[in-house]
Design a protein around this motif. Structure first.
Motif, PDB file in Angstrom:
ATOM      1  N   ALA A 202       0.833  -0.992  -0.173  1.00 31.08           N
ATOM      2  CA  ALA A 202       0.069   0.122   0.038  1.00 31.08           C
ATOM      3  C   ALA A 202       0.743   1.253   0.026  1.00 31.08           C
ATOM      4  O   ALA A 202       0.422   2.108  -0.699  1.00 31.08           O
ATOM      5  CB  ALA A 202      -1.030  -0.085   1.167  1.00 31.08           C
ATOM      6  N   VAL A 203       1.830   1.207   0.730  1.00 27.96           N
ATOM      7  CA  VAL A 203       2.812   2.529   0.962  1.00 27.96           C
ATOM      8  C   VAL A 203       3.585   2.524  -0.420  1.00 27.96           C
ATOM      9  O   VAL A 203       3.519   3.836  -0.999  1.00 27.96           O
ATOM     10  CB  VAL A 203       3.941   2.237   1.913  1.00 27.96           C
ATOM     11  CG1 VAL A 203       4.793   3.293   1.979  1.00 27.96           C
ATOM     12  CG2 VAL A 203       3.230   2.274   3.367  1.00 27.96           C
ATOM     13  N   LEU A 204       3.985   1.588  -0.910  1.00 31.28           N
ATOM     14  CA  LEU A 204       4.560   1.710  -2.438  1.00 31.28           C
ATOM     15  C   LEU A 204       3.540   2.328  -3.436  1.00 31.28           C
ATOM     16  O   LEU A 204       3.923   3.259  -4.399  1.00 31.28           O
ATOM     17  CB  LEU A 204       5.137   0.380  -2.880  1.00 31.28           C
ATOM     18  CG  LEU A 204       5.776   0.407  -3.871  1.00 31.28           C
ATOM     19  CD1 LEU A 204       7.050   0.969  -4.136  1.00 31.28           C
ATOM     20  CD2 LEU A 204       6.166  -1.111  -4.441  1.00 31.28           C
ATOM     21  N   GLY A 419       1.118   5.998   7.443  1.00 32.22           N
ATOM     22  CA  GLY A 419       1.074   4.421   7.905  1.00 32.22           C
ATOM     23  C   GLY A 419       0.030   3.589   7.401  1.00 32.22           C
ATOM     24  O   GLY A 419      -0.789   3.438   8.226  1.00 32.22           O
ATOM     25  N   LEU A 420       0.063   2.919   6.363  1.00 35.37           N
ATOM     26  CA  LEU A 420      -1.079   2.398   5.828  1.00 35.37           C
ATOM     27  C   LEU A 420      -0.987   0.792   5.923  1.00 35.37           C
ATOM     28  O   LEU A 420       0.280   0.235   6.040  1.00 35.37           O
ATOM     29  CB  LEU A 420      -1.193   2.669   4.107  1.00 35.37           C
ATOM     30  CG  LEU A 420      -1.013   4.328   3.698  1.00 35.37           C
ATOM     31  CD1 LEU A 420      -1.071   3.953   2.244  1.00 35.37           C
ATOM     32  CD2 LEU A 420      -2.219   4.950   4.241  1.00 35.37           C
ATOM     33  N   ARG A 421      -2.428   0.521   6.173  1.00 38.57           N
ATOM     34  CA  ARG A 421      -2.356  -0.881   6.431  1.00 38.57           C
ATOM     35  C   ARG A 421      -2.698  -1.634   5.146  1.00 38.57           C
ATOM     36  O   ARG A 421      -3.397  -1.067   4.234  1.00 38.57           O
ATOM     37  CB  ARG A 421      -3.402  -1.298   7.371  1.00 38.57           C
ATOM     38  CG  ARG A 421      -2.810  -1.428   9.177  1.00 38.57           C
ATOM     39  CD  ARG A 421      -2.075  -0.085   9.165  1.00 38.57           C
ATOM     40  NE  ARG A 421      -2.003   0.048  10.697  1.00 38.57           N
ATOM     41  CZ  ARG A 421      -1.155   1.062  11.287  1.00 38.57           C
ATOM     42  NH1 ARG A 421      -1.094   2.176  10.847  1.00 38.57           N
ATOM     43  NH2 ARG A 421      -0.589   0.898  12.464  1.00 38.57           N
ATOM     44  N   GLY A 422      -2.421  -2.847   4.918  1.00 40.88           N
ATOM     45  CA  GLY A 422      -2.717  -3.352   3.711  1.00 40.88           C
ATOM     46  C   GLY A 422      -3.055  -5.087   3.817  1.00 40.88           C
ATOM     47  O   GLY A 422      -3.389  -5.708   4.869  1.00 40.88           O
ATOM     48  N   THR A 454      -7.418   3.556   5.944  1.00 40.04           N
ATOM     49  CA  THR A 454      -6.318   3.954   5.396  1.00 40.04           C
ATOM     50  C   THR A 454      -5.992   3.996   4.182  1.00 40.04           C
ATOM     51  O   THR A 454      -5.328   5.087   3.575  1.00 40.04           O
ATOM     52  CB  THR A 454      -4.885   3.223   6.077  1.00 40.04           C
ATOM     53  OG1 THR A 454      -5.336   1.829   5.594  1.00 40.04           O
ATOM     54  CG2 THR A 454      -5.231   3.136   7.646  1.00 40.04           C
ATOM     55  N   VAL A 455      -6.462   3.221   3.391  1.00 46.79           N
ATOM     56  CA  VAL A 455      -6.100   3.421   1.822  1.00 46.79           C
ATOM     57  C   VAL A 455      -7.080   4.146   1.144  1.00 46.79           C
ATOM     58  O   VAL A 455      -6.520   5.367   0.570  1.00 46.79           O
ATOM     59  CB  VAL A 455      -6.294   1.851   1.179  1.00 46.79           C
ATOM     60  CG1 VAL A 455      -6.323   2.080  -0.510  1.00 46.79           C
ATOM     61  CG2 VAL A 455      -5.217   1.036   1.692  1.00 46.79           C
ATOM     62  N   PHE A 456      -8.395   4.269   1.460  1.00 47.05           N
ATOM     63  CA  PHE A 456      -9.258   5.129   0.823  1.00 47.05           C
ATOM     64  C   PHE A 456      -9.130   6.793   1.363  1.00 47.05           C
ATOM     65  O   PHE A 456      -9.149   7.675   0.627  1.00 47.05           O
ATOM     66  CB  PHE A 456     -10.665   4.808   0.814  1.00 47.05           C
ATOM     67  CG  PHE A 456     -11.118   3.734  -0.098  1.00 47.05           C
ATOM     68  CD1 PHE A 456     -11.652   4.370  -1.334  1.00 47.05           C
ATOM     69  CD2 PHE A 456     -10.999   2.408  -0.015  1.00 47.05           C
ATOM     70  CE1 PHE A 456     -11.830   3.355  -2.219  1.00 47.05           C
ATOM     71  CE2 PHE A 456     -11.064   1.646  -0.854  1.00 47.05           C
ATOM     72  CZ  PHE A 456     -11.826   1.854  -1.875  1.00 47.05           C
ATOM     73  N   VAL A 457      -9.106   6.812   2.536  1.00 50.00           N
ATOM     74  CA  VAL A 457      -9.317   8.203   3.163  1.00 50.00           C
ATOM     75  C   VAL A 457      -8.008   8.854   3.238  1.00 50.00           C
ATOM     76  O   VAL A 457      -7.792  10.072   2.794  1.00 50.00           O
ATOM     77  CB  VAL A 457      -9.834   8.048   4.593  1.00 50.00           C
ATOM     78  CG1 VAL A 457      -9.932   9.494   5.388  1.00 50.00           C
ATOM     79  CG2 VAL A 457     -11.377   7.396   4.709  1.00 50.00           C
ATOM     80  N   MET A 458      -7.010   8.298   3.972  1.00 49.73           N
ATOM     81  CA  MET A 458      -5.647   8.646   4.104  1.00 49.73           C
ATOM     82  C   MET A 458      -4.752   8.677   2.885  1.00 49.73           C
ATOM     83  O   MET A 458      -4.014   9.531   2.607  1.00 49.73           O
ATOM     84  CB  MET A 458      -4.819   7.989   5.298  1.00 49.73           C
ATOM     85  CG  MET A 458      -5.576   7.813   6.587  1.00 49.73           C
ATOM     86  SD  MET A 458      -4.845   7.049   7.867  1.00 49.73           S
ATOM     87  CE  MET A 458      -3.329   7.690   8.291  1.00 49.73           C
ATOM     88  N   GLY A 459      -5.035   7.490   1.984  1.00 52.84           N
ATOM     89  CA  GLY A 459      -4.273   7.400   0.729  1.00 52.84           C
ATOM     90  C   GLY A 459      -4.799   8.363  -0.138  1.00 52.84           C
ATOM     91  O   GLY A 459      -3.793   9.191  -0.959  1.00 52.84           O
ATOM     92  N   SER A 460      -6.384   8.737  -0.225  1.00 52.57           N
ATOM     93  CA  SER A 460      -6.762   9.612  -1.149  1.00 52.57           C
ATOM     94  C   SER A 460      -6.284  11.119  -0.753  1.00 52.57           C
ATOM     95  O   SER A 460      -6.303  12.049  -1.879  1.00 52.57           O
ATOM     96  CB  SER A 460      -8.169   9.610  -1.243  1.00 52.57           C
ATOM     97  OG  SER A 460      -8.507   8.230  -1.467  1.00 52.57           O
TER      98      SER A 460
END
Length: 715
Positions: A202-204, A419-422, A454-460
């Motif tokens: 996810a971080v990559l 700090g994304l989880r995946g 983490t992916v949708f809210v923080m990643g976006s």
């Protein structure tokens, strides 16, 4: 001929090819509990069209998913709105949700041909290509300059998150905030461990799109790679304690030693197999086709071998990849290196697509157990403690590690936000045994929610935050010899200053390690020794072979001066001496001479191909060169030769000049004595002396002019 019994529900039909019996038309009475299997068609009958879904259904579905995902990625990158505001990983998860809904509506989730997401599939098939491609990118000076800070985040930061999230959730459980869900200490610690795993996939996916500066990228991405050893080790400790009846001091001590053995064992295996790869590729100069296979296979072998001994496969693969990038790549050809580079990138991209599609598919299931209080509090604790650990550890790193480049507040904020989880957290949650972890289904549901959040809210929102905070963006620069020479010069100066001042810090030990590496390791593992693997030479190769279209390279004995083309012996040289050298990085820079002639010269060169009836193309080469505008304008062809030959040529010219000057002086003295009484002969001798002197003076002036021009060109 039909035989059956009450013990076996199958009706056996002997000699089936000769006697085809239609069971439905026979008067045979069989009990209802018996199952009769028959086939009314001949087994060896030839048919034009067959339906073989049982044989190829799984592979057809996988191929269809990949093609659909490729189409979605193409549409995503052509859509300015999605490409600007939504990360690609979010689009792939949405695609997985749609696929999961389709399978759920059509009742195909339990179909054996539909691929399922399992921990074995993720850890042994999908994760290694991503880690290997990342390991090759970690071979960078910026990563090793920040290795201390990265280890601080990966080890101490992960342990802090585990022992902050776990006790907080346990206190909330004791207060009765989670209703009827009773959780033990070991269950809470197991869940806090798996939810603390920052996922490198996810971080990559997010930070490559944001394109932050290299220092920040390696801090976040390096932490996500290296903290998995800590997470997996602690996860194994807690699950073992949960399955055991009693926990004694010996088991606790063994668990603590597991931190060292898991990381150290994986590191040793990776370095060893990376060295084996380098040794083998030293002898693949004549069989370059197997070089990509050897490099990739040994990297995957390092990962599987580490997992075999219950070590960290991720650390083993990272160590092997960095070792191969440091040594083995100098033994393989340029084409093999390009093949490995794009093969790993392709496999990594495919694995990314499959992982995010699976994460969307597993959301559509009937066995979710939801508790709003537990899910919300876990999400809040993960975010708060992530920020707390990043800011506290960064303050320690900036103060105690004597960093030349401090991690500023904006970068700390982005690191905590990244700090994304995946899939790693979800795979560990899927591996929980409900017999020992009673709330396993609740933990799986909570893990999926945190991954989506983490992916949708923080990643976006990462891109807008980067723009708002004005974080430095990485600008890709072309390889330049001046930059590498300047960096090497500054490193040497800093090491000398530290040695003079008596303070030995990073530069001193880096110089020591570099000398040991060049003197011993590279001479053993690299074909041709350390001289073929210096940073300046590597940069020179990048400049020369830029865009995989290097300039034409000739032997110095072929192209050099005008006399070469007029020499009869040169025109009769064998074909192998006139052949243009193959475009390979193994061509020595000392033996090769780079030329950049006029376009008309290039247009008139006729290189002999296979089956050409005229093997002597040196004459055509000389003729084309002599008729070119460049040659007619300059009168000669300048080439770049190696330093030793240039010095020897200058010494020969100097010796000839001194000899000619000495002879001229002797001739002048002799003529003066002989022609003292003969005015006419004296005038002839003086005229001859003037001619010779003028010729020598012109030669001297021309040499000085060429020397000044070369000095100006070098400057």
């Amino acid at each position: 001929d039909v035989k059956y019994s009450e013990k076996s529900p199958l009706v056996s039909i002997p000699d089936f090819e000769r006697n085809v019996i239609n069971i439905t038309q026979s008067k045979l009475k069989v009990p209802k509990k018996f199952v009769i299997k028959t086939n009314v068609s001949k087994p060896h009958e030839i048919s034009l069209i067959n339906w073989r879904w049982d044989a190829v259904g799984t592979y057809l579905l996988i191929c269809s998913f990949l093609l659909i995902a490729a189409g979605v990625k193409i549409c995503y990158h052509h859509s300015n709105i999605l490409n600007t505001h939504v990360p690609e990983s979010c689009v792939l998860i949405i695609l997985g949700i749609l696929v999961g809904l389709l399978l759920y509506v059509t009742n195909l989730q339990s179909d054996p041909h539909v691929p399922k997401f399992t921990s074995e599939l993720f850890f042994y098939i999908l994760l290694p290509p991503i880690i290997l491609e990342s390991a090759y990118s970690l071979h960078d000076k910026v990563f090793f300059n920040n290795i201390g800070t990265i280890l601080l985040y990966a080890v101490i930061g992960t342990v802090m998150n585990v022992f902050l999230i776990g006790p907080s959730l346990y206190i909330c459980s004791r207060l009765g905030l989670f209703g009827n869900f009773d959780m033990s200490v070991l269950e809470i610690l197991t869940f806090s461990t798996l939810i603390s795993a920052v996922d490198p996939v996810a971080v990559l996916a997010i930070f490559q799109e944001v394109n932050v500066n290299k220092a920040l990228y390696f801090l976040v991405f390096g932490e996500s790679l290296l903290n998995d050893a800590v997470v997996i080790t602690m996860y194994n400790i807690w699950t073992t304690f949960a399955a055991a009846d009693t926990v004694d001091a010996a088991q606790i001590a063994t668990g603590l030693l597991g931190f060292i053995t898991v990381s150290g064992g994986g590191l040793v295996i990776g370095i060893f197999l990376g060295a084996v790869t380098s040794l083998i590729t030293r002898y693949t100069e004549d069989i370059k086709v197997v070089e990509p296979l050897i490099v990739v296979a040994f990297a995957y072998f390092a990962y599987i071998t580490a997992e075999l001994f219950h070590f960290s496969g991720i650390i083993s693969l990272i160590a092997c990849g960095i070792w191969q990038e440091e040594y083995a790549r100098h033994n393989i050809s340029k084409k093999s290196y390009t093949t490995i580079k794009y093969l790993t990138k392709t496999l990594s991209s495919v694995a990314d697509v499959i992982i995010f599609i699976f994460l969307g598919m597993v959301l559509i299931r009937d066995d979710h157990i939801w508790d709003t209080t537990f899910v919300v509090l876990t999400t809040i604790f993960c975010i708060i403690y992530r920020f707390a650990t990043v800011f506290s550890l960064t303050a320690c790193a900036n103060y105690f590690f004597q960093r030349v480049r401090m991690v500023n507040f904006e970068e700390q904020l982005l690191m905590a936000y990244g700090g994304l989880r995946g899939a790693i957290a979800f795979s560990l949650a899927e591996s929980l045994d409900p017999k020992h972890i009673k709330q396993a289904e609740l933990f799986i549901t909570t893990t999926l929610f945190i991954i989506l959040f983490t992916v949708f809210v923080m990643g976006s929102t990462t891109k807008p935050i980067v723009k708002f905070l004005q974080v430095q963006i990485h600008v890709k620069q072309e390889a330049k010899l001046f930059t590498e020479i300047n960096n090497k010069f500054m490193e040497t100066i800093m090491a000398g200053i530290e040695e003079t001042a008596g303070q030995r810090s990073f530069n001193y030990w880096a110089q020591k390690l570099n000398r040991f590496n060049n003197s011993y390791i590279k001479n053993i593992l690299i074909r041709g020794g350390a001289m073929n693997a210096t940073k300046i030479n590597v940069t020179f190769d990048k400049v020369i072979y830029k865009d995989h279209s290097p300039p034409v390279i000739f032997r110095p004995s072929i192209v050099g001066c005008e006399a070469c083309f007029n020499n009869k012996a040169f025109r009769n040289t064998e074909t192998n001496e006139n052949r243009i050298q193959e475009n390979e990085p193994s061509v020595s820079r000392i033996q090769a001479t780079q030329i950049t002639p006029h376009s008309s010269f290039m247009d008139r060169i006729h290189v002999r191909k296979a089956g050409d009836a005229n093997p002597d193309y040196s004459k055509a080469l000389a003729d084309a060169f002599s008729r070119s505008a460049y040659y007619q304008l300059s009168g000669s062809f300048r080439v770049v030769e190696d330093r030793e030959k240039k010095i020897s040529r200058e010494m020969e010219k100097k010796n000839r000049w001194v000899t000619a000057k000495t002879k001229l002086g002797a001739m002048k003295a002799e003529n003066s004595e002989q022609c003292a009484e003969k005015p006419r002969e004296r005038r002839v001798s003086s005229a001859l002396h003037c001619v010779v002197s003028a010729a020598l003076k012109r030669e001297h002036d021309k040499r000085e002019e060429n020397r000044d021009t070369e000095s100006l060109h070098k400057f």
